[in-house]
Design an enzyme around this catalytic site. Structure first.
Site, PDB file in Angstrom:
ATOM      1  N   TYR A  33       0.826  -1.201   0.000  1.00  0.00           N
ATOM      2  CA  TYR A  33       0.000   0.000   0.000  1.00  0.00           C
ATOM      3  C   TYR A  33       0.858   1.249   0.000  1.00  0.00           C
ATOM      4  O   TYR A  33       2.068   1.188   0.227  1.00  0.00           O
ATOM      5  CB  TYR A  33      -0.967  -0.005   1.193  1.00  0.00           C
ATOM      6  CG  TYR A  33      -0.327   0.281   2.542  1.00  0.00           C
ATOM      7  CD1 TYR A  33       0.497  -0.654   3.162  1.00  0.00           C
ATOM      8  CD2 TYR A  33      -0.539   1.501   3.185  1.00  0.00           C
ATOM      9  CE1 TYR A  33       1.078  -0.385   4.398  1.00  0.00           C
ATOM     10  CE2 TYR A  33       0.028   1.775   4.420  1.00  0.00           C
ATOM     11  CZ  TYR A  33       0.830   0.826   5.018  1.00  0.00           C
ATOM     12  OH  TYR A  33       1.404   1.103   6.236  1.00  0.00           O
ATOM     13  N   LYS A 149       6.539  -2.013   1.985  1.00  0.00           N
ATOM     14  CA  LYS A 149       5.340  -1.440   2.618  1.00  0.00           C
ATOM     15  C   LYS A 149       4.145  -2.373   2.425  1.00  0.00           C
ATOM     16  O   LYS A 149       3.283  -2.135   1.575  1.00  0.00           O
ATOM     17  CB  LYS A 149       5.062  -0.040   2.045  1.00  0.00           C
ATOM     18  CG  LYS A 149       4.132   0.789   2.914  1.00  0.00           C
ATOM     19  CD  LYS A 149       4.171   2.238   2.515  1.00  0.00           C
ATOM     20  CE  LYS A 149       3.109   3.054   3.209  1.00  0.00           C
ATOM     21  NZ  LYS A 149       3.214   3.051   4.675  1.00  0.00           N
ATOM     22  N   GLU A 182      11.705   2.568  14.494  1.00  0.00           N
ATOM     23  CA  GLU A 182      10.736   3.513  13.926  1.00  0.00           C
ATOM     24  C   GLU A 182       9.422   3.335  14.660  1.00  0.00           C
ATOM     25  O   GLU A 182       9.286   2.439  15.501  1.00  0.00           O
ATOM     26  CB  GLU A 182      10.538   3.258  12.429  1.00  0.00           C
ATOM     27  CG  GLU A 182       9.965   1.884  12.123  1.00  0.00           C
ATOM     28  CD  GLU A 182       9.771   1.620  10.628  1.00  0.00           C
ATOM     29  OE1 GLU A 182       9.624   2.572   9.858  1.00  0.00           O
ATOM     30  OE2 GLU A 182       9.758   0.426  10.257  1.00  0.00           O
ATOM     31  N   LEU A 207      11.156   1.218   7.401  1.00  0.00           N
ATOM     32  CA  LEU A 207      10.616   1.688   6.126  1.00  0.00           C
ATOM     33  C   LEU A 207      11.293   3.010   5.775  1.00  0.00           C
ATOM     34  O   LEU A 207      11.426   3.886   6.634  1.00  0.00           O
ATOM     35  CB  LEU A 207       9.100   1.901   6.252  1.00  0.00           C
ATOM     36  CG  LEU A 207       8.428   2.335   4.953  1.00  0.00           C
ATOM     37  CD1 LEU A 207       8.317   1.150   3.986  1.00  0.00           C
ATOM     38  CD2 LEU A 207       7.041   2.901   5.232  1.00  0.00           C
TER      39      LEU A 207
HETATM   40  N1  PMP Z   1       7.388   3.653   9.075  1.00  0.00           N
HETATM   41  C1  PMP Z   1       6.244   2.952   9.068  1.00  0.00           C
HETATM   42  C2  PMP Z   1       6.227   1.599   9.711  1.00  0.00           C
HETATM   43  C3  PMP Z   1       5.091   3.475   8.459  1.00  0.00           C
HETATM   44  O1  PMP Z   1       3.954   2.766   8.436  1.00  0.00           O
HETATM   45  C4  PMP Z   1       5.139   4.775   7.888  1.00  0.00           C
HETATM   46  C5  PMP Z   1       3.906   5.403   7.297  1.00  0.00           C
HETATM   47  N2  PMP Z   1       3.490   4.787   6.143  1.00  0.00           N
HETATM   48  C6  PMP Z   1       6.349   5.468   7.912  1.00  0.00           C
HETATM   49  C7  PMP Z   1       7.459   4.884   8.520  1.00  0.00           C
HETATM   50  C8  PMP Z   1       6.476   6.839   7.288  1.00  0.00           C
HETATM   51  O2  PMP Z   1       6.459   6.744   5.892  1.00  0.00           O
HETATM   52  P1  PMP Z   1       5.932   7.938   4.979  1.00  0.00           P
HETATM   53  O3  PMP Z   1       6.719   9.152   5.345  1.00  0.00           O
HETATM   54  O4  PMP Z   1       6.192   7.478   3.606  1.00  0.00           O
HETATM   55  O5  PMP Z   1       4.470   8.108   5.278  1.00  0.00           O
END
Ligand code: PMP
Length: 287
Positions: A33, A149, A182, A207
């Site tokens: 996603y 993701k 994270e 991520l």
């Molecule tokens: N880490 C995780 C586990 C996440 O789910 C997200 C949000 N999708 C992020 C980091 C931040 O990613 P982004 O800046 O692309 O939203």
């Protein structure tokens, strides 16, 4: 105004939108996603989000559900049909529908695509930015490929529920050395006493957040130094500022970690200046 979703080729009323019971996303979380922010009528950082989608699909050998350009058109159409000027657009691609079997279905099985959009609550966001958020820490218990993701988010669900029950808004996964990985749905940052931004390297184990990447651009514009290195929970508790980043939170100040107040307990100025400058620096395409 009824909400509209895109499901496998059709725009349908949100409350009637449905996928098949043997969709592999439903049965195996065999799906990926993306979430893009929509701000002031623009989709933010769509190029980077679709680049990451391409990588996630590639790592799992799932085909694109349609051409990249067509997907952008669908995203904008869902945003338009739902009258979203500030909010988010969510897309999910699954390996498709097939009789339940762990191994991949036949290669002619088309991937499934769902796109939804929703408005954000400006008052809630403003309140959180003003007061800062509280977080808890939890031991890392996810698989090794969190750089992809996927919708396999059960550890994140459990961690964020635990945070909610503790009156907090995010949970940080911590590795066995006591270093922060994270958040359940965000990347983690600190600002040192010297004003240096620190965030964990994204090559492995977290991520690579798109907001994280764009904040590197923002920091450069503001003349702020970034160090990509691990930091511990103890270092975060003693930092000058702490914040999280994601498409929907941008840079969100953290004022408490596991009950310990960060700095003076108020959002930090570096975090707020990053947040303020973000929209100008990020890629914007009209929704
Ligand atoms: N880490 C995780 C586990 C996440 O789910 C997200 C949000 N999708 C992020 C980091 C931040 O990613 P982004 O800046 O692309 O939203």
């Amino acid at each position: 105004m009824p909400r509209i979703a895109y499901v496998n080729g059709r725009y349908v009323p949100h409350r009637e939108a449905a996928v098949h019971i043997e969709d592999r996303g439903y049965q195996f979380a065999d799906s990926v996603y993306e979430v893009c922010e929509v701000a002031h009528g623009f989709v933010i950082d769509v190029t980077r989000h679709l680049d990451r989608l391409n990588r996630s699909l590639g790592e799992l050998s799932i085909a694109w559900p349609m051409a990249r350009k067509a997907l952008t058109v669908v995203m904008r159409e869902v945003i338009r049909r739902n009258h979203v000027t500030d909010g988010l657009v969510y897309l999910q691609v699954t390996r498709g529908v097939a009789g339940r079997d762990f191994a991949f279905p036949s290669p002619d099985t088309p991937p499934a695509l769902v796109v939804i959009a929703r408005k954000s609550n400006a008052a809630t966001i403003a309140k959180r930015v003003e007061s800062g958020i509280k977080i808890i820490t939890v031991p890392e218990n996810r698989w090794d490929r969190v750089d992809i993701k996927t919708t396999g988010l059960l550890p994140n669900v459990m961690a964020k529920q635990k945070a909610k029950e503790a009156g907090c808004q995010e949970a940080w996964f911590v590795d066995e050395d006591g270093n922060v990985k994270e958040g359940g749905s965000s990347n983690a940052w600190i600002v040192t006493r010297d004003g240096v931004l620190v965030t964990r390297p994204a090559a492995h184990g977290i991520l690579r957040g798109i907001t994280r990447t764009s904040l590197f651009d923002v920091a450069e514009k503001l003349g702020l130094k970034i160090e990509e290195r691990k930091f511990s929970v103890a270092e975060a508790k003693a930092a000058r500022e702490v914040f999280i980043s994601s498409a929907t939170t941008i840079a969100m100040p953290v004022v408490e970690i596991d009950g310990t107040t960060v700095a003076n307990g108020h959002p930090g100025s570096v975090t707020l200046s990053l947040r303020q400058a973000f929209f100008d620096v990020a890629e914007k395409i009209p929704a």
